[in-house]
Design a protein around this motif. Structure first.
Motif, PDB file in Angstrom:
ATOM      1  N   PHE A   4      63.991  85.606  18.867  1.00  0.00           N
ATOM      2  CA  PHE A   4      63.923  85.364  20.308  1.00  0.00           C
ATOM      3  C   PHE A   4      63.314  86.496  21.107  1.00  0.00           C
ATOM      4  O   PHE A   4      62.970  86.330  22.257  1.00  0.00           O
ATOM      5  CB  PHE A   4      65.323  85.056  20.862  1.00  0.00           C
ATOM      6  CG  PHE A   4      65.858  83.745  20.361  1.00  0.00           C
ATOM      7  CD1 PHE A   4      66.792  83.700  19.342  1.00  0.00           C
ATOM      8  CD2 PHE A   4      65.400  82.554  20.886  1.00  0.00           C
ATOM      9  CE1 PHE A   4      67.264  82.498  18.851  1.00  0.00           C
ATOM     10  CE2 PHE A   4      65.865  81.338  20.411  1.00  0.00           C
ATOM     11  CZ  PHE A   4      66.795  81.309  19.382  1.00  0.00           C
TER      12      PHE A   4
ATOM     13  N   ASN B  60      70.947  81.846  26.735  1.00  0.00           N
ATOM     14  CA  ASN B  60      70.504  80.690  25.950  1.00  0.00           C
ATOM     15  C   ASN B  60      70.230  81.044  24.494  1.00  0.00           C
ATOM     16  O   ASN B  60      70.571  80.284  23.580  1.00  0.00           O
ATOM     17  CB  ASN B  60      69.245  80.091  26.577  1.00  0.00           C
ATOM     18  CG  ASN B  60      69.576  79.114  27.682  1.00  0.00           C
ATOM     19  OD1 ASN B  60      70.319  78.165  27.470  1.00  0.00           O
ATOM     20  ND2 ASN B  60      69.067  79.353  28.861  1.00  0.00           N
ATOM     21  N   SER B  61      69.618  82.204  24.275  1.00  0.00           N
ATOM     22  CA  SER B  61      69.354  82.614  22.889  1.00  0.00           C
ATOM     23  C   SER B  61      70.662  82.837  22.145  1.00  0.00           C
ATOM     24  O   SER B  61      70.804  82.465  20.983  1.00  0.00           O
ATOM     25  CB  SER B  61      68.552  83.913  22.839  1.00  0.00           C
ATOM     26  OG  SER B  61      67.564  83.926  23.815  1.00  0.00           O
TER      27      SER B  61
ATOM     28  N   PRO C 255      72.912  69.470  22.705  1.00  0.00           N
ATOM     29  CA  PRO C 255      71.961  70.472  23.167  1.00  0.00           C
ATOM     30  C   PRO C 255      71.216  71.153  22.027  1.00  0.00           C
ATOM     31  O   PRO C 255      71.632  71.061  20.871  1.00  0.00           O
ATOM     32  CB  PRO C 255      72.850  71.480  23.901  1.00  0.00           C
ATOM     33  CG  PRO C 255      74.148  71.390  23.190  1.00  0.00           C
ATOM     34  CD  PRO C 255      74.295  69.934  22.848  1.00  0.00           C
ATOM     35  N   GLU C 256      70.155  71.849  22.360  1.00  0.00           N
ATOM     36  CA  GLU C 256      69.340  72.563  21.388  1.00  0.00           C
ATOM     37  C   GLU C 256      70.189  73.497  20.541  1.00  0.00           C
ATOM     38  O   GLU C 256      69.926  73.706  19.354  1.00  0.00           O
ATOM     39  CB  GLU C 256      68.296  73.356  22.160  1.00  0.00           C
ATOM     40  CG  GLU C 256      67.198  73.926  21.322  1.00  0.00           C
ATOM     41  CD  GLU C 256      66.217  74.712  22.186  1.00  0.00           C
ATOM     42  OE1 GLU C 256      66.418  74.763  23.419  1.00  0.00           O
ATOM     43  OE2 GLU C 256      65.273  75.267  21.618  1.00  0.00           O
TER      44      GLU C 256
ATOM     45  N   ILE D 173      68.694  85.389  27.685  1.00  0.00           N
ATOM     46  CA  ILE D 173      69.557  85.985  26.669  1.00  0.00           C
ATOM     47  C   ILE D 173      70.752  85.077  26.401  1.00  0.00           C
ATOM     48  O   ILE D 173      71.143  84.862  25.250  1.00  0.00           O
ATOM     49  CB  ILE D 173      70.035  87.392  27.102  1.00  0.00           C
ATOM     50  CG1 ILE D 173      68.838  88.333  27.284  1.00  0.00           C
ATOM     51  CG2 ILE D 173      70.988  87.972  26.075  1.00  0.00           C
ATOM     52  CD1 ILE D 173      69.208  89.723  27.761  1.00  0.00           C
TER      53      ILE D 173
ATOM     54  N   ILE E 194      72.223  79.581  21.016  1.00  0.00           N
ATOM     55  CA  ILE E 194      71.603  79.024  19.817  1.00  0.00           C
ATOM     56  C   ILE E 194      72.083  79.757  18.565  1.00  0.00           C
ATOM     57  O   ILE E 194      72.417  79.136  17.538  1.00  0.00           O
ATOM     58  CB  ILE E 194      70.066  79.090  19.928  1.00  0.00           C
ATOM     59  CG1 ILE E 194      69.593  78.156  21.039  1.00  0.00           C
ATOM     60  CG2 ILE E 194      69.405  78.714  18.617  1.00  0.00           C
ATOM     61  CD1 ILE E 194      68.110  78.195  21.319  1.00  0.00           C
TER      62      ILE E 194
END
Lengths: 812, 237
Positions: free
Chosen positions: B29, B141-142, B220-221, B139, B145
């Motif tokens: 990322f 969001n990363s 979600p992703e 950050i 994941i």
């Protein structure tokens, strides 16, 4: 046949990776490093060695990358030091014995997981001694030579090679040094390949080179530069490309070998091998590819250079080297107080200011009889060295200061100075410092006699004696600098002292040696304005006589050409004819001159907004209000905000900024645009529109949002259709909203099919809006072959920044 | 051995932070490699400060579900059995170029584990940070994941505990520790993306609040699904 001879005949082949090979045979990570397999599974290590030998390696590296006292003590396994290293060599020798040709055993020495440049609880000497311990065991066990590989910190590396120097003395060191460079060509401590070379050029190494971090392609510029300047043989040991998302290295052996072969044909390479991700196939391909290629011809002469994080070679600049003088406790009250008050920030600011003003070298002196000089060096020098890129000169009368400074900074310092006042001792010590740390030696023309050498004859006599002494004791001629001494012309009893100093500079230069002068001393005691002019003229006269180094006040220099002829002539009278009575006239003339004051730069609002964006922070509301008084909002966006974001984009492409820094800048830019929005009248300002979506079935969001943010902060309007968008919906929206660009994103392999479908539908509707595609599902090839053939106006963008660049180009 | 389904509606974020594969986070990322220590240190500091904020303010909710299933093997198919020992689903596994597939690591009658995790970034984040701190949002969001993967790792560990083949009791950095068996996710070699549908339905992952798209991607992703094989001879293709 020793290694020095073989390198002349052929390109020596090193083995490939050990770590990634071990991982193939053993599943799962253990808590201990692979070195411990020497004890637990020696057959496995032997097998890997053998495979590399069979693939054509001339050199195998022992499995000892982590077998260093410092690394082992972190794991509480110091007691294994002996066994690990001994066993590793034993395994390597055993493997090599099976074959008929000469296989060299090279000890692998890792860089340690500490960084002395960035600060560590370990000292230079502790690191050096740890390396010595490991080296002694390895060489006693019978390795042919050692490699300090994957070095990321200059001070660590110097400590290691100093360790080797202490073991082997003045002989050729059986050592290869190899650093690891990021894609900008810097090691962690901030050095580039030129300053790495310069910092190590006083050692007598087998080779110097690069390994790890990248594949061979990215090393091209760096190995080329190294081959052009290095008097050492060169060494290259790349990875098998970059690791992918899952940490796997995918560069094929053919591509790997082909690139290195190309470099070899161009004459860049003496030794080559493989690092992370390479296996016996890579080494086989490498060995076959290089078998008939002649090694690089090593006949470079060692060029003179000074270095810290950057290196300045003799021919890089027009002499003299300018040495900034303000970090001197004797010469600057300001600096003296900063040291007393422990104002480290102030010290670093002053240092940076001089660097910015164009100094080649920074002179630093902590001489203060009321304080402990060595303590002040310990406290302040590491921070100065890590914040400053230019070379350093250490000014001291204490011989111990120089070694301390060399160890703390890791730089090739200029030692200023030693002399014969107390005999030869200090000079002998200085020679040893030159051998160990590469320090350049400044010698002041002073001997044991009580009288000061004001005049030319006395100075030259001391010069002759010193020259013979240093050359006889083995100091390289080019590392010696002479200081003929500068005395204040106003108070000197000998009024020709400045002239004789200049004569001495000329004569020493004629003899082929370097010279240095503390220029400001000549005007000591005069009023400040007269000092500036007199210093400037004196400098000019010295340069004409071949001065190599000039210690000057870099912040207050007046260019000679800007001085009135009248004042120039007066100064020359004073200096060259010793007419000290003319000083009064000088004072009168200079007081009449308007001071060439540097206009204090009140930062204009335009500059402020640009800086806020580039630095990713700042109080922009008031700046925007000020700008709105001068410009229309559209102008502010087009001529300040967008160019600032372009600069940010460039920094990202160069690797200076990472994505979070770009986003911080985008935040500021976005805030600025939001503040301007209410002021934008409908018609006056054209904004380009981007329609963006993640395709059907795909919920990949984070990348698409990144693109939206970057485009918006670059002045585009965004219509975001979200995720899982049907091709038909995309096309319908394109027709209804008439965007200037369409952007599609996708992560899944399947998504690429939906992109093709979208392209087909766009074509069917006779649209020609530029289509920009990105995301992990795609590649440039894919877009060219599968999409561009259907919809001509298609582009591939590898990231948001490239996307903006493409859109901006199309705009024009 | 426990055959019951276990669901977590709000998994302890501290454990997940201890199990994030940071090296991959930085690489994937932020495009940062191990050698760029200065930028790494800066980012590490940002993340550890953000960790406090995330946990105190409930920015992230991590959900997951797992279950052990009794299965039969039929060539390259895994046949899932329900409580009544009837075949309730078939999962196809793909043979690699050497003719090996995941089903080969199973006995005729065996057990597998299924996992589904989804990490949600809560609305409060967007209310607080709308148009403001892009870097922070990125950050967060990363991290979400990577946490989905970390939760999958932890649930895989719980599966092995339930199955009786796990002795380690330390929940930190599980990805570094040796383990018996492997887990496989759809979309990687060996399992088509469509297997996501099998896992999603068998676990009733809908209860977590996630969706499955027409391309078999979980929304979600920040979601991960996997099949766990307990056989110690399992390999990756």
């Amino acid at each position: 046949m020793n290694v020095f001879d073989i390198i002349k005949e052929k390109i020596l082949i090193f083995d490939g990776a050990m770590g990634t090979e071990i991982a193939k045979y053993r599943k799962g990570d253990s808590e201990l490093p692979n070195d411990f397999l020497n004890l637990k599974e020696p057959e496995l290590i032997e097998k890997i060695h053998s495979q590399y030998i069979e693939s054509g390696a001339d050199v195998i590296e022992t499995n000892t990358f982590n077998s260093n006292p410092i690394v082992l003590s972190k794991l509480s396994k110091e007691s294994y030091l002996d066994d690990l290293n001994k066993k590793a060599v034993g395994i390597a020798k055993f493997a090599a014995k099976k074959y008929n040709r000469k296989i060299f055993i090279c000890a692998s020495i890792g860089p340690l997981d500490i960084s002395l440049s960035l600060g560590s609880k370990y000292s230079f000497d502790e690191v050096k001694n740890a390396y010595i311990k490991q080296l002694e065991i390895l060489f006693k066990s019978g390795v042919d030579f050692a490699i300090f590989e994957t070095s990321h910190d200059m001070i660590n590396l110097k400590a290691g090679i100093c360790g080797a120097y202490e073991i082997f003395g003045k002989n050729k060191l059986p050592v290869i040094a190899s650093v690891t460079l990021d894609s900008n060509g810097l090691i962690l401590s901030g050095h580039d390949i030129k300053s790495v070379y310069s910092n190590l050029s006083h050692f007598d190494l087998i080779a110097l080179g690069i390994n790890c971090s990248t594949g061979p392609l990215e090393m091209r510029d760096f190995i080329k530069t190294l081959s052009e300047i290095s008097h050492f043989p060169t060494f290259i040991m790349p990875n098998a490309g970059f690791p992918d998302e899952n940490g796997n290295y995918n560069l094929s052996e053919m591509d790997f070998a082909r690139t290195i072969k190309d470099y070899s044909i161009k004459g860049y390479v003496n030794i080559a091998g493989g690092c992370c991700g390479t296996d016996p196939k890579h080494i086989k391909a490498l060995s076959l590819s290089l078998s008939n290629i002649k090694p690089r011809i090593v006949n470079k002469e060692k060029r003179f250079s000074v270095s810290n994080k950057i290196a300045i070679f003799e021919d890089d600049i027009e002499k003299p080297f300018l040495v900034a003088e303000r970090l001197n406790t004797l010469g600057s009250k300001k600096f003296k107080e900063m040291v007393i008050n422990s104002d480290l920030n102030g010290i670093i600011s002053l240092a940076k200011e001089q660097q910015k003003k164009g100094a080649h070298i920074l002179d630093i002196s902590f001489i203060n009889p009321e304080r402990n000089e060595l303590d002040d060096i310990k406290k302040n020098l590491p921070a100065i060295a890590s914040n400053i890129r230019i070379p350093l000169m250490i000014d001291s009368t204490n011989i111990k200061s120089f070694e301390l400074a060399a160890k703390l900074s890791g730089a090739k310092i200029i030692l200023n100075s030693v002399n014969f006042e107390n005999g030869n001792d200090n000079s002998l010590k200085a020679i040893e410092l030159n051998r160990k740390y590469g320090s350049l030696v400044t010698f002041g023309l002073i001997d044991e006699s009580k009288s000061i050498a004001f005049d030319f004859e006395k100075k030259m006599k001391i010069f002759e004696r010193a020259k013979d002494f240093f050359l006889k004791n083995g100091l390289p001629k080019e590392d010696l600098i002479f200081d003929p001494l500068v005395f204040p012309i106003a108070s000197s009893s000998y009024n020709k002292s400045a002239l004789d100093t200049l004569k001495t500079v000329e004569e020493i230069n004629r003899n082929g040696f370097k010279t240095i002068l503390g220029i400001s001393n000549v005007s000591f005691g005069l009023n400040p304005l007269s000092r500036k002019y007199l210093n400037s003229v004196f400098l000019y006269l010295a340069i004409k006589r071949g001065l190599t180094f000039a210690i000057v006040n870099i912040l207050e220099k007046i260019p000679y050409a800007l001085i009135d002829k009248e004042i120039r002539d007066i100064c020359e009278e004073i200096i060259l004819e010793g007419k000290t009575e003319t000083i009064k006239t000088l004072n009168e003339k200079t007081s009449l001159k308007k001071e060439i004051k540097e206009t204090t730069i009140i930062k204009k609002e335009e500059e402020m907004l640009k800086d806020f964006i580039i630095n990713g922070g700042g109080e922009i509301e008031s700046v925007i209000n000020l700008l709105l008084k001068k410009y229309a909002p559209g102008e502010i966006i087009n001529s300040i905000i967008i160019p600032a974001m372009n600069t940010v984009g460039e920094k990202f492409s160069k690797g200076e900024y990472i994505v979070t820094e770009v986003l911080s800048s985008a935040s500021v830019s976005q805030r600025a645009i939001d503040l301007l929005k209410p002021h934008i009248k409908k018609v006056s300002f054209k904004k380009y529109k981007l329609l963006i979506a993640t395709v059907k079935g795909d919920v990949h969001d984070i990348g698409k949002n990144l693109v939206s943010i970057i485009f918006e902060s670059n002045g585009y309007d965004i219509i975001d259709l979200g995720t899982k968008v049907d091709p038909e919906v995309i096309v319908d929206k394109a027709i209804s909203t008439k965007p200037d660009f369409i952007g599609l994103s996708g992560l899944l392999a399947r998504s690429s099919e939906y992109m093709i479908e979208t392209a087909v539908k766009l074509k069917e509707k006779n649209l020609s809006i530029p289509l920009i595609l990105g995301g992990a599902a795609l590649s440039k090839n894919f877009v060219n072959i599968k999409i561009k053939t259907i919809y001509k106006n298609s582009f591939y963008a590898k990231d948001a920044i490239e996307g903006v660049r493409i859109a901006n180009t199309i705009k024009k | 051995m426990e055959l019951n389904r276990k669901k977590f509606d709000s998994f302890d974020l501290n454990i997940l932070f201890d199990n994030i594969h940071y090296e991959l986070l930085y690489l994937r990322f932020f495009n940062l490699k191990k050698t760029q220590l200065e930028k790494l240190k800066k980012l590490e500091k940002e993340i550890s400060e953000l960790k406090k904020e995330i946990i105190e303010n409930n920015y992230i909710t991590a959900k997951g579900v797992y279950k052990i299933f009794k299965v039969l093997k039929e060539n390259n198919f895994i046949l899932i059995l329900n409580e009544n020992e009837k075949i309730s689903d078939r999962i196809e596994t793909i043979k690699n170029k050497n003719g090996v597939c995941i089903a080969d690591f199973l006995a005729e009658v065996d057990y597998i584990g299924l996992i589904s995790t989804s990490v949600f970034v809560n609305d409060i984040v967007f209310e607080k940070h709308t148009s403001n701190d892009f870097s922070k949002l990125y950050i967060i969001n990363s991290l979400a994941i990577m946490m989905a993967e970390a939760l999958c790792e932890v649930l895989h560990y719980y599966l092995r505990k339930d199955f009786g083949i796990e002795e380690n009791n330390d929940l930190k950095e599980l990805y570094k520790k040796p383990k018996k068996g492997l887990r496989y996710s759809p979309g990687y070699p060996g399992l088509d993306m469509s297997v996501n549908k099998n896992i999603y339905e068998l676990l009733n992952a809908k209860e977590l609040g996630s969706n499955i798209t027409s391309s078999y991607m979980i929304e979600p992703e920040s979601s991960v699904q996997a099949i766990a094989i307990f056989n110690n001879n399992a390999k990756y293709h």
